[in-house]
Design a protein around this motif. Structure first.
Motif, PDB file in Angstrom:
ATOM      1  N   ALA A 244       0.947  -1.039   0.002  1.00  0.00           N
ATOM      2  CA  ALA A 244       0.111  -0.044  -0.049  1.00  0.00           C
ATOM      3  C   ALA A 244       0.904   1.278  -0.019  1.00  0.00           C
ATOM      4  O   ALA A 244       0.607   2.186  -0.781  1.00  0.00           O
ATOM      5  CB  ALA A 244      -1.023  -0.045   1.100  1.00  0.00           C
ATOM      6  N   PHE A 245       1.807   1.264   0.909  1.00  0.00           N
ATOM      7  CA  PHE A 245       2.894   2.239   0.862  1.00  0.00           C
ATOM      8  C   PHE A 245       3.416   2.607  -0.568  1.00  0.00           C
ATOM      9  O   PHE A 245       3.600   3.667  -1.140  1.00  0.00           O
ATOM     10  CB  PHE A 245       3.885   2.214   2.085  1.00  0.00           C
ATOM     11  CG  PHE A 245       5.068   3.372   1.988  1.00  0.00           C
ATOM     12  CD1 PHE A 245       4.743   4.656   2.468  1.00  0.00           C
ATOM     13  CD2 PHE A 245       6.113   3.010   1.613  1.00  0.00           C
ATOM     14  CE1 PHE A 245       5.519   5.558   2.552  1.00  0.00           C
ATOM     15  CE2 PHE A 245       6.864   4.210   1.542  1.00  0.00           C
ATOM     16  CZ  PHE A 245       6.890   5.511   2.092  1.00  0.00           C
ATOM     17  N   LEU A 246       4.010   1.430  -1.225  1.00  0.00           N
ATOM     18  CA  LEU A 246       4.479   1.762  -2.441  1.00  0.00           C
ATOM     19  C   LEU A 246       3.593   2.060  -3.563  1.00  0.00           C
ATOM     20  O   LEU A 246       4.052   2.978  -4.359  1.00  0.00           O
ATOM     21  CB  LEU A 246       5.289   0.340  -2.776  1.00  0.00           C
ATOM     22  CG  LEU A 246       6.566  -0.059  -2.057  1.00  0.00           C
ATOM     23  CD1 LEU A 246       6.892  -1.540  -2.607  1.00  0.00           C
ATOM     24  CD2 LEU A 246       7.724   0.691  -2.477  1.00  0.00           C
ATOM     25  N   GLU A 247       2.410   1.834  -3.404  1.00  0.00           N
ATOM     26  CA  GLU A 247       1.259   2.295  -4.293  1.00  0.00           C
ATOM     27  C   GLU A 247       0.945   3.842  -4.163  1.00  0.00           C
ATOM     28  O   GLU A 247       1.048   4.607  -5.044  1.00  0.00           O
ATOM     29  CB  GLU A 247      -0.092   1.354  -4.312  1.00  0.00           C
ATOM     30  CG  GLU A 247      -0.052   0.283  -5.136  1.00  0.00           C
ATOM     31  CD  GLU A 247      -1.189  -0.576  -4.662  1.00  0.00           C
ATOM     32  OE1 GLU A 247      -2.451  -0.091  -4.107  1.00  0.00           O
ATOM     33  OE2 GLU A 247      -0.994  -1.681  -4.906  1.00  0.00           O
ATOM     34  N   SER A 248       1.266   4.031  -2.794  1.00  0.00           N
ATOM     35  CA  SER A 248       1.185   5.719  -2.390  1.00  0.00           C
ATOM     36  C   SER A 248       2.026   6.272  -3.351  1.00  0.00           C
ATOM     37  O   SER A 248       1.792   7.731  -3.493  1.00  0.00           O
ATOM     38  CB  SER A 248       0.893   5.848  -1.117  1.00  0.00           C
ATOM     39  OG  SER A 248       2.201   5.897  -0.463  1.00  0.00           O
ATOM     40  N   LEU A 249       3.483   5.819  -3.147  1.00  0.00           N
ATOM     41  CA  LEU A 249       4.468   6.586  -3.923  1.00  0.00           C
ATOM     42  C   LEU A 249       4.425   6.667  -5.301  1.00  0.00           C
ATOM     43  O   LEU A 249       4.607   7.719  -5.907  1.00  0.00           O
ATOM     44  CB  LEU A 249       5.744   5.746  -3.529  1.00  0.00           C
ATOM     45  CG  LEU A 249       6.466   5.734  -2.203  1.00  0.00           C
ATOM     46  CD1 LEU A 249       7.663   4.905  -2.292  1.00  0.00           C
ATOM     47  CD2 LEU A 249       6.720   7.134  -1.523  1.00  0.00           C
ATOM     48  N   GLU A 250       3.748   5.433  -5.973  1.00  0.00           N
ATOM     49  CA  GLU A 250       3.519   5.721  -7.323  1.00  0.00           C
ATOM     50  C   GLU A 250       2.311   6.636  -7.652  1.00  0.00           C
ATOM     51  O   GLU A 250       2.566   7.391  -8.640  1.00  0.00           O
ATOM     52  CB  GLU A 250       2.945   4.180  -7.693  1.00  0.00           C
ATOM     53  CG  GLU A 250       3.665   2.992  -7.687  1.00  0.00           C
ATOM     54  CD  GLU A 250       4.927   2.963  -8.770  1.00  0.00           C
ATOM     55  OE1 GLU A 250       4.447   3.594  -9.797  1.00  0.00           O
ATOM     56  OE2 GLU A 250       5.805   2.072  -8.348  1.00  0.00           O
ATOM     57  N   ASP A 251       1.450   6.780  -6.784  1.00  0.00           N
ATOM     58  CA  ASP A 251       0.135   7.706  -6.828  1.00  0.00           C
ATOM     59  C   ASP A 251       0.743   9.166  -6.992  1.00  0.00           C
ATOM     60  O   ASP A 251       0.383   9.838  -7.741  1.00  0.00           O
ATOM     61  CB  ASP A 251      -0.798   7.230  -6.027  1.00  0.00           C
ATOM     62  CG  ASP A 251      -1.629   6.228  -6.161  1.00  0.00           C
ATOM     63  OD1 ASP A 251      -1.388   5.553  -7.161  1.00  0.00           O
ATOM     64  OD2 ASP A 251      -2.237   5.780  -5.198  1.00  0.00           O
ATOM     65  N   GLN A 252       1.790   9.220  -5.881  1.00  0.00           N
ATOM     66  CA  GLN A 252       2.137  10.664  -5.901  1.00  0.00           C
ATOM     67  C   GLN A 252       3.066  11.075  -7.055  1.00  0.00           C
ATOM     68  O   GLN A 252       3.026  12.076  -7.646  1.00  0.00           O
ATOM     69  CB  GLN A 252       3.241  10.655  -4.851  1.00  0.00           C
ATOM     70  CG  GLN A 252       2.522  11.025  -3.362  1.00  0.00           C
ATOM     71  CD  GLN A 252       3.702  10.903  -2.085  1.00  0.00           C
ATOM     72  OE1 GLN A 252       4.637  11.175  -2.290  1.00  0.00           O
ATOM     73  NE2 GLN A 252       3.335  10.110  -1.024  1.00  0.00           N
ATOM     74  N   GLN A 253       3.745   9.973  -7.505  1.00  0.00           N
ATOM     75  CA  GLN A 253       4.458  10.518  -8.885  1.00  0.00           C
ATOM     76  C   GLN A 253       3.654  10.658 -10.080  1.00  0.00           C
ATOM     77  O   GLN A 253       3.919  11.210 -10.648  1.00  0.00           O
ATOM     78  CB  GLN A 253       5.446   9.089  -9.246  1.00  0.00           C
ATOM     79  CG  GLN A 253       6.431   9.356 -10.065  1.00  0.00           C
ATOM     80  CD  GLN A 253       7.389   8.161 -10.381  1.00  0.00           C
ATOM     81  OE1 GLN A 253       6.911   7.141 -10.617  1.00  0.00           O
ATOM     82  NE2 GLN A 253       8.502   8.273 -10.342  1.00  0.00           N
ATOM     83  N   ASN A 254       2.521   9.880  -9.979  1.00  0.00           N
ATOM     84  CA  ASN A 254       1.755  10.172 -11.238  1.00  0.00           C
ATOM     85  C   ASN A 254       0.639  11.183 -11.024  1.00  0.00           C
ATOM     86  O   ASN A 254       0.090  11.473 -11.985  1.00  0.00           O
ATOM     87  CB  ASN A 254       0.855   8.658 -11.512  1.00  0.00           C
ATOM     88  CG  ASN A 254       1.751   7.712 -11.939  1.00  0.00           C
ATOM     89  OD1 ASN A 254       2.928   8.051 -12.111  1.00  0.00           O
ATOM     90  ND2 ASN A 254       1.350   6.349 -11.387  1.00  0.00           N
ATOM     91  N   ALA A 255       0.370  11.791  -9.869  1.00  0.00           N
ATOM     92  CA  ALA A 255      -0.390  12.934  -9.568  1.00  0.00           C
ATOM     93  C   ALA A 255       0.038  13.953 -10.534  1.00  0.00           C
ATOM     94  O   ALA A 255       1.256  14.372 -10.637  1.00  0.00           O
ATOM     95  CB  ALA A 255      -0.299  13.091  -8.403  1.00  0.00           C
TER      96      ALA A 255
END
Ligand code: ADE
Length: 257
Positions: A244-255
Protein backbone atom coordinates in the motif's frame (compact mmCIF):
# COMPACT_ATOMS: atom_id res chain seq x y z
CA UNK A 1 35.37 -19.62 8.31
CA UNK A 2 38.55 -20.10 6.32
CA UNK A 3 39.65 -18.10 3.28
CA UNK A 4 42.59 -19.14 1.08
CA UNK A 5 43.66 -16.42 -1.32
CA UNK A 6 45.93 -17.11 -4.29
CA UNK A 7 47.62 -13.92 -5.51
CA UNK A 8 50.73 -12.44 -7.10
CA UNK A 9 50.54 -9.48 -4.69
CA UNK A 10 50.29 -10.76 -1.11
CA UNK A 11 51.33 -7.41 0.35
CA UNK A 12 48.11 -5.78 -0.87
CA UNK A 13 46.12 -7.57 1.84
CA UNK A 14 48.16 -6.58 4.91
CA UNK A 15 46.33 -3.48 6.12
CA UNK A 16 42.85 -4.47 4.99
CA UNK A 17 42.85 -7.77 6.88
CA UNK A 18 44.42 -6.50 10.10
CA UNK A 19 41.97 -3.66 10.82
CA UNK A 20 38.34 -3.30 11.86
CA UNK A 21 35.85 -6.18 11.80
CA UNK A 22 37.96 -8.58 9.73
CA UNK A 23 41.04 -7.90 11.88
CA UNK A 24 39.05 -8.53 15.06
CA UNK A 25 37.44 -11.67 13.66
CA UNK A 26 40.91 -13.01 12.81
CA UNK A 27 42.25 -12.17 16.28
CA UNK A 28 39.25 -13.91 17.85
CA UNK A 29 39.79 -17.01 15.71
CA UNK A 30 36.38 -16.63 14.03
CA UNK A 31 37.98 -16.45 10.59
CA UNK A 32 41.28 -17.71 9.22
CA UNK A 33 42.83 -16.06 6.18
CA UNK A 34 45.81 -17.62 4.41
CA UNK A 35 47.51 -15.77 1.57
CA UNK A 36 49.40 -17.90 -0.96
CA UNK A 37 51.88 -16.32 -3.36
CA UNK A 38 51.30 -17.83 -6.80
CA UNK A 39 54.87 -16.94 -7.75
CA UNK A 40 56.17 -19.46 -5.19
CA UNK A 41 54.64 -22.21 -7.34
CA UNK A 42 56.18 -21.19 -10.68
CA UNK A 43 58.15 -24.10 -12.08
CA UNK A 44 61.13 -22.34 -13.68
CA UNK A 45 64.08 -20.78 -11.92
CA UNK A 46 62.98 -17.22 -12.76
CA UNK A 47 59.52 -17.82 -11.26
CA UNK A 48 57.70 -16.68 -14.37
CA UNK A 49 53.92 -16.66 -13.88
CA UNK A 50 52.67 -15.19 -17.17
CA UNK A 51 53.16 -15.62 -20.90
CA UNK A 52 51.95 -14.25 -24.23
CA UNK A 53 48.46 -15.27 -25.38
CA UNK A 54 48.07 -18.00 -27.99
CA UNK A 55 46.48 -16.45 -31.05
CA UNK A 56 48.28 -13.16 -30.51
CA UNK A 57 46.95 -9.87 -29.25
CA UNK A 58 48.10 -7.62 -26.46
CA UNK A 59 48.75 -8.30 -22.81
CA UNK A 60 49.87 -11.34 -20.91
CA UNK A 61 48.02 -14.38 -19.58
CA UNK A 62 48.60 -16.06 -16.21
CA UNK A 63 50.05 -19.53 -16.72
CA UNK A 64 48.04 -22.47 -15.38
CA UNK A 65 50.82 -24.48 -13.67
CA UNK A 66 51.62 -22.07 -10.79
CA UNK A 67 47.93 -21.52 -10.01
CA UNK A 68 47.08 -25.23 -9.94
CA UNK A 69 50.28 -25.86 -7.95
CA UNK A 70 49.25 -23.30 -5.34
CA UNK A 71 45.65 -24.56 -5.30
CA UNK A 72 46.71 -28.16 -4.69
CA UNK A 73 48.47 -27.12 -1.47
CA UNK A 74 45.10 -25.85 -0.23
CA UNK A 75 42.70 -28.50 -1.59
CA UNK A 76 43.73 -31.99 -2.53
CA UNK A 77 43.73 -32.82 -6.24
CA UNK A 78 41.01 -35.47 -5.80
CA UNK A 79 38.61 -32.98 -4.23
CA UNK A 80 39.29 -30.42 -6.96
CA UNK A 81 38.64 -33.01 -9.69
CA UNK A 82 35.63 -34.57 -7.94
CA UNK A 83 33.73 -31.34 -7.41
CA UNK A 84 34.32 -30.31 -11.02
CA UNK A 85 33.14 -33.72 -12.24
CA UNK A 86 30.04 -34.05 -10.07
CA UNK A 87 29.06 -30.39 -9.60
CA UNK A 88 28.70 -31.21 -5.88
CA UNK A 89 30.71 -28.39 -4.38
CA UNK A 90 32.56 -29.11 -1.15
CA UNK A 91 34.80 -26.03 -1.12
CA UNK A 92 34.12 -23.25 -3.62
CA UNK A 93 37.08 -22.31 -5.81
CA UNK A 94 36.24 -18.80 -6.98
CA UNK A 95 38.10 -16.96 -9.71
CA UNK A 96 37.75 -13.18 -9.51
CA UNK A 97 37.13 -11.79 -12.96
CA UNK A 98 35.22 -8.93 -14.58
CA UNK A 99 33.60 -11.64 -16.73
CA UNK A 100 32.15 -13.44 -13.72
CA UNK A 101 28.67 -13.70 -12.20
CA UNK A 102 27.84 -10.57 -10.14
CA UNK A 103 28.61 -10.98 -6.44
CA UNK A 104 25.69 -10.23 -4.11
CA UNK A 105 24.43 -10.84 -0.60
CA UNK A 106 22.97 -14.25 -1.47
CA UNK A 107 26.33 -15.41 -2.85
CA UNK A 108 28.05 -14.13 0.31
CA UNK A 109 25.59 -16.18 2.40
CA UNK A 110 26.18 -19.27 0.27
CA UNK A 111 29.97 -18.94 0.61
CA UNK A 112 29.68 -18.53 4.38
CA UNK A 113 27.74 -21.78 4.65
CA UNK A 114 30.61 -23.75 3.07
CA UNK A 115 32.96 -22.79 5.92
CA UNK A 116 35.90 -22.50 3.51
CA UNK A 117 36.44 -20.79 0.18
CA UNK A 118 39.42 -20.40 -2.14
CA UNK A 119 39.77 -17.08 -3.99
CA UNK A 120 42.01 -16.91 -7.07
CA UNK A 121 43.05 -13.38 -8.03
CA UNK A 122 43.54 -12.93 -11.76
CA UNK A 123 45.91 -10.31 -13.19
CA UNK A 124 46.95 -9.04 -16.61
CA UNK A 125 44.65 -9.87 -19.52
CA UNK A 126 43.37 -12.99 -17.83
CA UNK A 127 44.00 -16.47 -16.56
CA UNK A 128 44.59 -19.49 -18.80
CA UNK A 129 41.11 -20.95 -19.34
CA UNK A 130 42.23 -24.44 -18.29
CA UNK A 131 42.34 -23.24 -14.68
CA UNK A 132 38.57 -22.76 -14.95
CA UNK A 133 38.07 -26.02 -16.81
CA UNK A 134 39.99 -28.01 -14.21
CA UNK A 135 39.30 -26.32 -10.90
CA UNK A 136 37.12 -23.21 -10.74
CA UNK A 137 33.58 -23.66 -9.38
CA UNK A 138 32.54 -19.97 -9.40
CA UNK A 139 33.70 -17.11 -11.60
CA UNK A 140 32.80 -13.94 -9.70
CA UNK A 141 32.72 -10.22 -10.57
CA UNK A 142 32.19 -7.46 -8.01
CA UNK A 143 30.73 -5.05 -10.56
CA UNK A 144 30.59 -3.86 -14.13
CA UNK A 145 33.97 -2.17 -14.29
CA UNK A 146 37.49 -3.46 -14.87
CA UNK A 147 40.02 -3.64 -12.05
CA UNK A 148 43.73 -4.30 -12.56
CA UNK A 149 43.38 -7.61 -10.79
CA UNK A 150 41.19 -9.67 -8.52
CA UNK A 151 42.84 -8.68 -5.23
CA UNK A 152 40.48 -5.87 -4.28
CA UNK A 153 37.54 -8.03 -5.36
CA UNK A 154 38.80 -10.80 -3.04
CA UNK A 155 38.97 -8.29 -0.18
CA UNK A 156 35.37 -7.30 -0.87
CA UNK A 157 34.24 -10.92 -0.70
CA UNK A 158 36.21 -11.65 2.48
CA UNK A 159 34.70 -8.64 4.20
CA UNK A 160 31.12 -9.35 3.10
CA UNK A 161 31.35 -13.05 4.06
CA UNK A 162 33.12 -12.37 7.39
CA UNK A 163 30.22 -10.14 8.48
CA UNK A 164 27.91 -13.14 8.10
CA UNK A 165 29.97 -15.50 10.27
CA UNK A 166 27.99 -16.07 13.49
CA UNK A 167 29.40 -14.05 16.38
CA UNK A 168 31.50 -11.67 14.25
CA UNK A 169 29.00 -8.82 14.55
CA UNK A 170 28.28 -8.43 18.23
CA UNK A 171 24.93 -6.75 17.60
CA UNK A 172 22.96 -9.20 15.47
CA UNK A 173 20.30 -6.59 14.82
CA UNK A 174 22.81 -4.55 12.81
CA UNK A 175 23.33 -7.49 10.48
CA UNK A 176 19.65 -8.26 10.03
CA UNK A 177 18.87 -4.64 9.21
CA UNK A 178 21.82 -4.03 6.88
CA UNK A 179 21.09 -2.94 3.34
CA UNK A 180 20.36 -6.04 1.23
CA UNK A 181 20.09 -8.46 4.16
CA UNK A 182 16.29 -8.22 3.96
CA UNK A 183 16.17 -7.51 0.23
CA UNK A 184 15.77 -3.73 0.71
CA UNK A 185 18.19 -0.82 1.00
CA UNK A 186 18.75 0.42 4.52
CA UNK A 187 16.82 3.31 6.11
CA UNK A 188 18.73 6.54 7.00
CA UNK A 189 20.48 6.90 10.36
CA UNK A 190 20.84 9.90 12.69
CA UNK A 191 22.74 10.53 15.91
CA UNK A 192 23.37 13.56 18.15
CA UNK A 193 23.26 16.54 17.82
CA UNK A 194 19.49 16.84 17.28
CA UNK A 195 20.08 19.86 15.02
CA UNK A 196 23.17 20.16 12.85
CA UNK A 197 23.75 23.18 10.58
CA UNK A 198 20.05 23.88 10.57
CA UNK A 199 19.02 20.29 9.81
CA UNK A 200 16.91 18.54 12.43
CA UNK A 201 16.51 14.84 13.09
CA UNK A 202 13.04 13.61 11.97
CA UNK A 203 10.56 14.10 14.83
CA UNK A 204 9.45 10.48 14.82
CA UNK A 205 12.93 9.32 15.92
CA UNK A 206 12.78 11.37 19.11
CA UNK A 207 9.11 10.53 19.80
CA UNK A 208 9.91 7.46 21.90
CA UNK A 209 7.13 5.60 20.06
CA UNK A 210 8.86 2.36 19.00
CA UNK A 211 6.08 1.20 16.72
CA UNK A 212 6.08 4.50 14.84
CA UNK A 213 9.88 4.42 14.57
CA UNK A 214 9.74 0.90 13.15
CA UNK A 215 7.08 1.88 10.60
CA UNK A 216 8.99 5.02 9.60
CA UNK A 217 12.21 3.02 9.08
CA UNK A 218 10.40 0.42 7.02
CA UNK A 219 8.84 3.11 4.83
CA UNK A 220 12.18 4.88 4.39
CA UNK A 221 13.77 1.58 3.35
CA UNK A 222 10.92 0.96 0.90
CA UNK A 223 11.09 4.49 -0.53
CA UNK A 224 14.88 4.40 -0.99
CA UNK A 225 14.69 1.03 -2.68
CA UNK A 226 11.83 2.23 -4.91
CA UNK A 227 13.86 5.32 -5.92
CA UNK A 228 17.32 3.82 -6.26
CA UNK A 229 16.98 0.09 -6.89
CA UNK A 230 13.42 -0.72 -8.01
CA UNK A 231 14.71 -4.06 -9.37
CA UNK A 232 15.14 -5.27 -5.77
CA UNK A 233 11.43 -4.85 -5.01
CA UNK A 234 10.56 -7.76 -7.30
CA UNK A 235 12.14 -10.28 -4.90
CA UNK A 236 11.63 -8.49 -1.57
CA UNK A 237 9.20 -9.90 0.98
CA UNK A 238 6.47 -7.28 1.19
CA UNK A 239 3.52 -7.06 3.55
CA UNK A 240 0.13 -5.67 2.58
CA UNK A 241 1.06 -2.40 4.31
CA UNK A 242 4.36 -2.29 2.36
CA UNK A 243 2.50 -2.69 -0.93
CA UNK A 244 0.00 0.00 0.00
CA UNK A 245 2.87 2.36 0.84
CA UNK A 246 4.60 1.67 -2.49
CA UNK A 247 1.32 2.28 -4.30
CA UNK A 248 1.03 5.64 -2.54
CA UNK A 249 4.51 6.53 -3.87
CA UNK A 250 3.42 5.58 -7.39
CA UNK A 251 0.25 7.65 -7.01
CA UNK A 252 2.22 10.70 -5.82
CA UNK A 253 4.55 10.34 -8.79
CA UNK A 254 1.64 10.09 -11.24
CA UNK A 255 -0.38 12.92 -9.71
CA UNK A 256 -0.61 16.04 -11.88
CA UNK A 257 1.67 18.81 -10.55
N1 ADE B 1 39.17 -8.40 -12.00
C1 ADE B 1 39.12 -7.34 -12.83
N2 ADE B 1 37.95 -6.70 -12.76
C2 ADE B 1 37.20 -7.39 -11.83
C3 ADE B 1 35.87 -7.23 -11.32
N3 ADE B 1 35.06 -6.25 -11.73
N4 ADE B 1 35.44 -8.11 -10.41
C4 ADE B 1 36.24 -9.12 -9.99
N5 ADE B 1 37.48 -9.31 -10.43
C5 ADE B 1 37.97 -8.46 -11.35
Amino acid sequence: MRFDILTLFPGMFDGVFSESIVGRARDAGQVQIAIHNIRDYALDKHHVTDDAPYGGGGGMVLKPEPILGALETVLDAETIARQKATGQIETPVALLSAAGTPFDHDMARAFERFGQIVLICGRYEGVDERVSELAVTHEVSIGDYVLSGGEIAAMVIVEAVTRLVPGVLGDMRAMVEDSHANGLLEYPHYTRPATFRGLSVPDVLVSGDHARVARWRREQALQRTWERRPDLLEDAELSKADRAFLESLEDQQNAPA
